[in-house]
Design a protein around this motif. Structure first.
Motif, PDB file in Angstrom:
ATOM      1  N   THR A  81       0.741  -1.336   0.260  1.00  0.00           N
ATOM      2  CA  THR A  81       0.109  -0.578  -0.054  1.00  0.00           C
ATOM      3  C   THR A  81       0.973   0.802  -0.307  1.00  0.00           C
ATOM      4  O   THR A  81       1.731   1.026   0.175  1.00  0.00           O
ATOM      5  CB  THR A  81      -1.090  -0.039   1.052  1.00  0.00           C
ATOM      6  N   GLY A  82       0.309   2.301  -0.411  1.00  0.00           N
ATOM      7  CA  GLY A  82       0.776   3.558   0.171  1.00  0.00           C
ATOM      8  C   GLY A  82       1.715   4.030  -0.924  1.00  0.00           C
ATOM      9  O   GLY A  82       2.817   4.944  -1.312  1.00  0.00           O
ATOM     10  N   HIS A  83       1.151   3.542  -2.051  1.00  0.00           N
ATOM     11  CA  HIS A  83       2.070   3.748  -3.837  1.00  0.00           C
ATOM     12  C   HIS A  83       0.876   5.103  -4.565  1.00  0.00           C
ATOM     13  O   HIS A  83       0.683   5.821  -4.209  1.00  0.00           O
ATOM     14  CB  HIS A  83       1.904   2.665  -4.381  1.00  0.00           C
ATOM     15  N   PRO A  84       2.539   5.985  -5.103  1.00  0.00           N
ATOM     16  CA  PRO A  84       2.093   7.216  -5.256  1.00  0.00           C
ATOM     17  C   PRO A  84       0.994   6.990  -6.118  1.00  0.00           C
ATOM     18  O   PRO A  84       1.068   6.128  -7.728  1.00  0.00           O
ATOM     19  CB  PRO A  84       3.807   7.850  -6.356  1.00  0.00           C
ATOM     20  N   SER A 139      -7.464   0.746  -4.569  1.00  0.00           N
ATOM     21  CA  SER A 139      -7.090  -0.883  -4.884  1.00  0.00           C
ATOM     22  C   SER A 139      -6.950  -0.550  -5.912  1.00  0.00           C
ATOM     23  O   SER A 139      -7.828  -1.002  -6.570  1.00  0.00           O
ATOM     24  CB  SER A 139      -7.718  -1.668  -3.188  1.00  0.00           C
ATOM     25  N   TYR A 140      -5.920  -1.396  -6.864  1.00  0.00           N
ATOM     26  CA  TYR A 140      -6.058  -2.135  -8.128  1.00  0.00           C
ATOM     27  C   TYR A 140      -5.477  -3.241  -8.779  1.00  0.00           C
ATOM     28  O   TYR A 140      -4.654  -4.040  -7.289  1.00  0.00           O
ATOM     29  CB  TYR A 140      -4.423  -1.013  -8.556  1.00  0.00           C
ATOM     30  N   THR A 147      -1.311  -6.887  -6.123  1.00  0.00           N
ATOM     31  CA  THR A 147      -1.862  -5.722  -6.594  1.00  0.00           C
ATOM     32  C   THR A 147      -1.746  -4.969  -5.510  1.00  0.00           C
ATOM     33  O   THR A 147      -0.404  -5.351  -5.487  1.00  0.00           O
ATOM     34  CB  THR A 147      -3.369  -6.579  -5.001  1.00  0.00           C
ATOM     35  N   PHE A 148      -1.843  -4.020  -5.357  1.00  0.00           N
ATOM     36  CA  PHE A 148      -1.449  -2.591  -5.304  1.00  0.00           C
ATOM     37  C   PHE A 148      -2.615  -1.078  -4.146  1.00  0.00           C
ATOM     38  O   PHE A 148      -3.929  -1.833  -4.721  1.00  0.00           O
ATOM     39  CB  PHE A 148      -0.341  -1.711  -5.243  1.00  0.00           C
ATOM     40  N   SER A 149      -2.068  -0.806  -3.277  1.00  0.00           N
ATOM     41  CA  SER A 149      -2.974   0.530  -3.287  1.00  0.00           C
ATOM     42  C   SER A 149      -2.626   1.492  -3.652  1.00  0.00           C
ATOM     43  O   SER A 149      -0.887   1.636  -2.708  1.00  0.00           O
ATOM     44  CB  SER A 149      -3.971   0.273  -2.294  1.00  0.00           C
TER      45      SER A 149
END
Length: 732
Positions: free
Chosen positions: A146-149, A201-202, A222-224
């Motif tokens: 998580t916490g990605h630009p 969320s992606y 996945t990432f957010s």
């Protein structure tokens, strides 16, 4: 008869056996002959069925420095798929094919030949490529974090292909719960996802595909994304904040904004000077802006505001000061050239030109044309935006017979000026010259076939220096230039014209002020009495004669005859010289003898000379002999000096001595002598050295003792003879 056949058979076997022995002996005594042109295939081996289809190596042996071609054909179709040239740098040659030239699971035939020809080839070998393997995907990043630009996020993965194929990748990104989108195709194992949403969320996936259509298993991750942050900072790249001496024309302002979310920022840019505010950009993603024109020596405030996708913003101010103005470079005047005369009779207008000025600051330049009258008063005309100015009415604006000056001032938009040098000209009203009184006169006929001089009268009312060009031809429409830039009204020529033929001619005169003036076209006709003297017949020395005296060569020829002139009225011209430099050495008249001779002197030894005779009758007709050559004899050196006085080995009392000797020259050349006297037999040192044209010399020895002497005789052509060493004794 049966015995006879048996003898013959036996003799034949003996002969064949002997022949085999001889052949064996001969071959054993010589080196074996190797076929160095053999091409030997090494790899891939014949029949191999697991050959890689990427970066395939073909190895063979051949002859060093020979050009070869590696040929690969598809076995099923016979089509050539590879034809690659290579030069053998060593006996073993390796050729590596690029990816994609071969296909998987395919049978091929290969061989090597000399380049461009099947006259010399290797064997044909077969091989099959291995089957294709599908690629694999692993290690997707980011995954489960998580916490990605969200402005720009790099997605990466690892890809493997055992065949070394170049892969392409199908990347899909979607928000959780959205429909799966169409993939994006990339050629590397990195993809930058842009313009995502904050706090979202992606899901994303990757599939790899090789050139043969084999695909990997689709991998998922996945990432957010993080919450949005305002832009962090703005930096002015050019000009630097607080900079001075900044250019004021076409200033390219550059800046850079920084955002923790890697968003594409939009900028609004304002330029402030005193109470003047100028908006340069509004809501633009550009990070450069060129300002066409600023004030000189002025401090500006530049405000830049950066806004991100969610409306968060940052504003920062910068300052810079423009430089002082630099005037343009001084113009360089080109025409009219300084010191020229401007002729009112020739021209009604005059265009003044100069080289365009440049401005160090890039300012636009305009000009002021300044005309200086004969009394030094300047009169300015402008502004002028071209690099020329025309006075259309010279007589209306200028006075004839006066000296004027002119100069040009270059101006920029900030008040900067520079002035050219001053150029001067003089006004004249000059009349063109005229031409009259041609010789030969127009229509003259019965002329000799050599007209030694053409002449005419040129009149110039202004007394200008004149130059002339003369044209001559056999038709008024076919006149060709015979001479140019003549400074006197005449043309001297040795040209021979054809008998019974009419010629045409004209003269063009230039006075340096007016356009060249052409005369009328005049004509003359050569006499039809084609009775030139008979050709002089050269007699001696005969053509190519050798060993002719260089002291004096007598040249003899048979006299010419003429139908109109007596023999004594003929004039002969004797030309003698080297091949490229024959000169007139004698003019002979009044000769009544059947043979004529003249002696030429001062020739050089062992040199080839050429000679010919020209003859002219009283009517001016010429005839020419052939040209012969002769070679002078070799120079012979003088004889060795002899009969010395004092006699060799003599004894003399101390006092004046007269040295004397004898020497002759076989060519009767005038000799000179060098006398050497010494007290040492090796003439080291020389006590006395004398050069003289006499064969005697008086000298008084300084003391008693033994003296040695010898004489060198020299002729004018480098021949010399060194006499023997003589000695004498001087006593008290």
């Amino acid at each position: 008869m049966g015995n006879t056949f048996r003898r013959v058979g036996k003799d034949t076997k003996i002969f064949l056996f002997s022949l085999l022995v001889v052949v064996f002996f001969l071959t054993s005594c010589t080196e074996p002959i190797l076929n160095n042109d053999t091409i030997t295939l090494i790899k891939p081996t014949n029949g191999l069925s697991t050959v890689p289809f990427n970066n395939t190596e073909f190895v063979f042996e051949g002859k060093v420095n020979t050009q070869y071609e590696v040929i690969v054909k598809e076995e099923s179709t016979g089509n050539i798929v590879v034809q690659k040239a290579v030069t053998a740098q060593s006996k073993t040659v390796t050729v590596t094919l690029e990816k994609g030239m071969l296909k998987p699971s395919t049978a091929y035939i290969w061989y090597v030949r000399t380049k461009g020809s099947d006259a010399k080839t290797s064997e044909l070998w077969k091989f099959s490529t291995k089957g294709n393997s599908a690629p694999t995907i692993s290690n997707l990043k980011p995954n489960g974090t998580t916490g990605h630009p969200f402005g720009a996020l790099p997605l990466t993965w690892d890809a493997q292909d055992s065949d070394g194929d170049d892969l392409k990748f199908y990347v899909k990104i979607k928000r959780e719960g959205d429909v799966s989108p169409s993939p994006t195709v990339v050629a590397t194992n990195t993809y930058v996802a842009k313009n995502l949403s904050q706090l979202t969320s992606y899901n994303w996936s990757v599939v790899a595909e090789d050139p043969w259509g084999a695909k990997s298993t689709e991998k998922f991750a996945t990432f957010s994304t993080k919450a949005n942050e305002a832009p962090q900072r703005i930096e002015l790249l050019f000009p630097e904040d607080g900079a001075t001496d900044v250019k004021f024309n076409n200033l390219a302002i550059k800046w850079e904004g920084f955002d923790a979310d890697y968003e594409d920022l939009k900028y609004s840019v304002t330029l402030i000077s005193g109470s003047n505010t100028n908006s340069l950009l509004s809501g633009s993603t550009n990070t450069t802006y060129t300002v066409a024109s600023l004030k000189v020596k002025t401090t500006y405030t530049l405000k830049i505001k950066a806004v991100d996708t969610y409306g968060e913003s940052l504003e920062k101010s910068f300052t810079f000061t423009t430089k002082d103005n630099t005037p343009p470079l001084a113009p360089s005047l080109t025409e009219p050239a300084s010191g020229v005369n401007i002729n009112f009779a020739k021209q009604n207008s005059c265009t003044f030109r100069w080289e365009p000025s440049t401005d160090p600051d890039g300012d636009s330049v305009y000009y002021t044309f300044v005309l200086i009258d004969p009394y030094g008063n300047p009169k300015s005309r402008g502004p002028i935006y071209e690099n020329y100015y025309t006075i259309d009415d010279l007589k209306g604006e200028l006075t004839v017979g006066k000296r004027y000056g002119w100069k040009v001032i270059a101006n920029d938009s900030h008040g900067g000026t520079s002035t050219s040098e001053t150029s001067y000209f003089t006004t004249k009203s000059n009349t063109a010259p005229t031409i009259s009184n041609p010789y030969p006169a127009n229509g003259a006929s019965g002329l000799a076939n050599r007209i030694s001089k053409f002449s005419w009268t040129a009149t110039d009312p202004d007394g200008d220096s004149l130059t002339f060009d003369i044209y001559i031809g056999d038709s008024p429409d076919r006149l060709t230039l015979a001479a140019s830039d003549l400074t006197t009204p005449e043309y001297v020529t040795d040209r021979l014209f054809d008998f019974s033929k009419t010629y045409y001619w004209k003269v063009v005169v230039s006075d340096g002020f007016n356009d060249p003036v052409e005369s009328d076209i005049w004509s003359f006709k050569i006499s039809d009495q084609n009775y030139a003297p008979t050709i002089p017949e050269l007699l001696s020395p005969f053509n190519g004669q050798m060993d002719v005296s260089f002291k004096g060569a007598t040249l003899t020829w048979k006299a010419s005859t003429d139908r109109e002139s007596s023999q004594g009225e003929l004039t002969y011209y004797l030309y003698v010289g080297k091949a490229d430099d024959m000169n007139l050495v004698a003019t002979i008249t009044g000769e009544g003898n059947p043979q004529i001779s003249r002696t030429v002197t001062n020739l050089e030894p062992l040199t080839t000379y050429y000679w010919r005779i020209e003859v002219k009758d009283g009517f001016g007709n010429y005839a020419y002999s052939t040209t012969w050559s002769f070679t002078t004899k070799k120079n012979l050196a003088p004889s060795t000096p002899k009969n010395p006085n004092p006699a060799d080995g003599s004894s003399l009392p101390l006092g004046k001595i007269t040295f004397a000797w004898q020497a002759t020259d076989p060519d009767a050349d005038q000799l000179s002598y060098e006398l050497y006297i010494s007290i040492a037999s090796n003439f080291n040192p020389v006590l006395k050295q004398v050069t003289t044209t006499q064969s005697n010399y008086e000298w008084t020895p300084p003391s008693t003792g033994t003296y040695y002497w010898y004489v060198v005789a020299k002729d004018p052509y480098g021949g010399k003879a060194v006499g023997p060493t003589w000695s004498f004794e001087v006593t008290k």
